[in-house]
Write a protein that holds these residues in place. Structure first.
Motif, PDB file in Angstrom:
ATOM      1  N   VAL A   1      16.128  64.732  26.951  1.00  0.00           N
ATOM      2  CA  VAL A   1      16.874  64.394  28.169  1.00  0.00           C
ATOM      3  C   VAL A   1      16.311  63.113  28.787  1.00  0.00           C
ATOM      4  N   MET A   2      14.985  62.990  28.817  1.00  0.00           N
ATOM      5  CA  MET A   2      14.362  61.796  29.401  1.00  0.00           C
ATOM      6  C   MET A   2      14.675  60.551  28.571  1.00  0.00           C
TER       7      MET A   2
ATOM      8  N   LYS B   1      30.123  71.338  36.048  1.00  0.00           N
ATOM      9  CA  LYS B   1      30.274  72.267  37.164  1.00  0.00           C
ATOM     10  C   LYS B   1      29.466  73.546  36.961  1.00  0.00           C
ATOM     11  N   ILE B   2      28.152  73.351  36.682  1.00  0.00           N
ATOM     12  CA  ILE B   2      27.249  74.480  36.509  1.00  0.00           C
ATOM     13  C   ILE B   2      26.003  74.281  37.361  1.00  0.00           C
TER      14      ILE B   2
ATOM     15  N   ILE C   1      23.621  64.761  36.530  1.00  0.00           N
ATOM     16  CA  ILE C   1      24.944  64.196  36.260  1.00  0.00           C
ATOM     17  C   ILE C   1      25.748  65.135  35.355  1.00  0.00           C
ATOM     18  N   ASP C   2      25.073  65.682  34.324  1.00  0.00           N
ATOM     19  CA  ASP C   2      25.748  66.623  33.430  1.00  0.00           C
ATOM     20  C   ASP C   2      26.127  67.912  34.148  1.00  0.00           C
TER      21      ASP C   2
ATOM     22  N   SER D   1      23.030  61.605  43.355  1.00  0.00           N
ATOM     23  CA  SER D   1      22.441  61.445  42.029  1.00  0.00           C
ATOM     24  C   SER D   1      22.097  59.991  41.703  1.00  0.00           C
ATOM     25  N   SER D   2      22.468  59.039  42.571  1.00  0.00           N
ATOM     26  CA  SER D   2      22.101  57.646  42.304  1.00  0.00           C
ATOM     27  C   SER D   2      20.683  57.344  42.774  1.00  0.00           C
ATOM     28  N   LYS D   3      20.125  58.188  43.662  1.00  0.00           N
ATOM     29  CA  LYS D   3      18.782  57.947  44.194  1.00  0.00           C
ATOM     30  C   LYS D   3      17.705  58.736  43.462  1.00  0.00           C
TER      31      LYS D   3
END
Length: 128
Positions: free
Chosen positions: A37-38, A118-119, A112-113, A95-97
């Protein structure tokens, strides 16, 4: 089980403070999932399984203009105090910060995912 994660986050933070180009970490499936993920989000250059010792992962750290890309790694949910966020709570976060990695029933997902699918889930770390 989670001690491997906290050790990996501490190793990444200390490696970037020492301006290392790579660090070694014990190989665990949960650690590899977090590294994927990273890497997808551009916080590390990559990772590979060590050719000599297959029980270790070599993590390549990323820098921008001589400064670490990861300024701060903070853990949210701990083994002693677990927290869970619903999708309504996740939508309230900008989520931009900040960048948050969640453990969901679909595996490890970024903020973001989680918004896209929607979880909700258990927030593990915040990366600034």
């Amino acid at each position: 089980m989670k001690n491997y994660l906290w050790n990996m986050f501490a190793n990444i933070k200390n490696g970037q403070l020492a301006k290392r180009s790579f660090i070694y970490q014990k190989r665990k499936n949960i650690c590899e999932a977090f590294l994927k993920v990273m890497w997808d989000e551009g916080f590390i250059l990559g990772y590979s399984i060590d050719s000599i010792n297959t029980n270790q992962i070599k993590i390549f750290l990323k820098y921008k203009n001589g400064k670490p890309v990861i300024n701060n790694i903070k853990t949210l949910s701990k083994p002693s105090k677990r927290i869970y966020w619903s999708i309504n709570q996740i939508w309230k976060i900008d989520s931009s910060k900040v960048f948050i990695i969640f453990s969901t029933n679909h595996g490890l997902k970024s903020i973001i995912d989680c918004k896209r699918l929607k979880i909700g889930g258990e927030p593990f770390i915040i990366i600034n």
